[in-house]
Structures are given as C-alpha cells and as structure tokens.
Write a protein that holds these residues in place. Structure first.
Motif, mmCIF file in Angstrom:
data_model
loop_
_atom_site.group_PDB
_atom_site.id
_atom_site.type_symbol
_atom_site.label_atom_id
_atom_site.label_comp_id
_atom_site.label_asym_id
_atom_site.label_seq_id
_atom_site.Cartn_x
_atom_site.Cartn_y
_atom_site.Cartn_z
ATOM 1 N N LEU A 70 0.828 -1.216 0.000
ATOM 2 C CA LEU A 70 0.000 0.000 0.000
ATOM 3 C C LEU A 70 0.861 1.264 0.000
ATOM 4 O O LEU A 70 0.538 2.244 -0.687
ATOM 5 N N VAL A 71 1.967 1.251 0.737
ATOM 6 C CA VAL A 71 2.859 2.421 0.797
ATOM 7 C C VAL A 71 3.522 2.653 -0.564
ATOM 8 O O VAL A 71 3.659 3.799 -1.009
ATOM 9 N N VAL A 72 3.918 1.590 -1.251
ATOM 10 C CA VAL A 72 4.494 1.739 -2.598
ATOM 11 C C VAL A 72 3.465 2.375 -3.535
ATOM 12 O O VAL A 72 3.783 3.292 -4.306
ATOM 13 N N GLY A 73 2.220 1.909 -3.475
ATOM 14 C CA GLY A 73 1.169 2.480 -4.317
ATOM 15 C C GLY A 73 0.912 3.948 -4.023
ATOM 16 O O GLY A 73 0.762 4.759 -4.939
ATOM 17 N N ALA A 91 -2.129 9.105 5.594
ATOM 18 C CA ALA A 91 -2.767 8.046 6.400
ATOM 19 C C ALA A 91 -1.866 6.814 6.510
ATOM 20 O O ALA A 91 -1.669 6.271 7.605
ATOM 21 N N LEU A 92 -1.302 6.373 5.385
ATOM 22 C CA LEU A 92 -0.476 5.166 5.410
ATOM 23 C C LEU A 92 0.847 5.385 6.136
ATOM 24 O O LEU A 92 1.342 4.485 6.801
ATOM 25 N N THR A 93 1.415 6.572 6.002
ATOM 26 C CA THR A 93 2.658 6.846 6.729
ATOM 27 C C THR A 93 2.392 6.927 8.223
ATOM 28 O O THR A 93 3.228 6.487 9.021
ATOM 29 N N SER A 94 1.260 7.443 8.624
ATOM 30 C CA SER A 94 0.902 7.432 10.042
ATOM 31 C C SER A 94 0.784 5.995 10.542
ATOM 32 O O SER A 94 1.294 5.659 11.619
ATOM 33 N N LEU A 95 0.144 5.143 9.761
ATOM 34 C CA LEU A 95 0.060 3.727 10.103
ATOM 35 C C LEU A 95 1.442 3.084 10.131
ATOM 36 O O LEU A 95 1.752 2.287 11.012
ATOM 37 N N TYR A 96 2.290 3.459 9.185
ATOM 38 C CA TYR A 96 3.659 2.954 9.088
ATOM 39 C C TYR A 96 4.468 3.315 10.339
ATOM 40 O O TYR A 96 5.206 2.490 10.867
ATOM 41 N N VAL A 97 4.308 4.549 10.827
ATOM 42 C CA VAL A 97 5.013 4.983 12.043
ATOM 43 C C VAL A 97 4.533 4.168 13.251
ATOM 44 O O VAL A 97 5.345 3.701 14.058
#
Length: 135
Positions: A70-73, A91-97
């Motif tokens: 998802l982060v790549v996309g 949103a995805l970077t927040s989830l990633y952190v």
C-alpha cells in the motif's frame, strides 16, 4: 528578488513531497522484503525483551507485506501528483510509524530510523500546497 519565509517553507515542502514519494516507494519495498522474510522464516528476527505488542512473526510478516504494498502504491500516486495519493500517503505513513513503533523489539535501530523518516514524510505531505493544473 528576495524570498520570504513562506516561499522558502513552501519550496522545502514541495521538494519534500517529491522526496516523500520516493522515500515511500523505497520504504514500502523494504516493508515488502521484511514481510516476505518474516513469513518465510520465523527465526530471522530475534525478539528483544518482553513487550506489550506481541504477535507471531508470520502475522507481522503479513502486516509488513500488506502495508508495504500500500505504501508503494501511495508513493507512486504522490509522484504522479494525485491529491488522493497525498491523503493516502499521510494516512499510510501514520500507520507505518505506528507499525514501526510496535516493531521496536524486533528491529530497534531500523524502527527508530523509519519513525523519523515517517515523521518527515507526514510533515512534507501536510505542508505542501497542492499544485493547480492548467489546461
């Protein structure tokens, strides 16, 4: 022609957004690799100490694999200049952190670096002014 603080900040954020898209693609690929490794072999990562967020490494592998894809996309969408990519990127970077905070017992140094990079990516995506397209 002198630059004002706001234009300097905007230039940093604009360049930061491009950098954020590239970093998201690279870290997403690393997440995919982490996920594949954790799924393939549970003995690759050593658990350091007792920690609240305890999952099986295969579960962690699937989480990293899915979030990495998802982060790549989202990173690719950011590089294309899509507004939806920017929102998904935040949103995805927040989830990633959050994910890397929970991954601290398995890879402490990489998790701290990933959290720092994630905070920069969130800042860059939140402060960049969307570009208006001209016909």
């Amino acid at each position: 022609m002198s630059s004002t603080p706001s234009s300097t900040s905007s230039a940093w954020a604009s360049g930061g957004t491009t950098f954020a898209g590239v970093v998201m693609i690279v870290t997403g690929v690393f997440g995919i690799i982490e996920g594949i490794v954790a799924i393939a072999n549970d003995q690759v990562y050593q658990h350091i100490g007792n920690y609240t967020f305890k999952f099986d490494l295969t579960t962690w592998g699937w989480i990293h694999l899915i979030v990495g894809i998802l982060v790549v996309g989202a990173g690719a969408a950011i590089l294309k200049g899509l507004e939806a990519g920017r929102i998904a990127g935040i949103a995805l970077t927040s989830l990633y952190v959050i994910l890397h905070f929970m991954w601290l017992p398995y890879q402490p140094l990489w998790s701290i670096i990933a959290i720092g990079i994630g905070v920069f990516v969130i800042w860059a995506l939140c402060t960049d002014v969307p570009r208006t397209r001209t016909p």
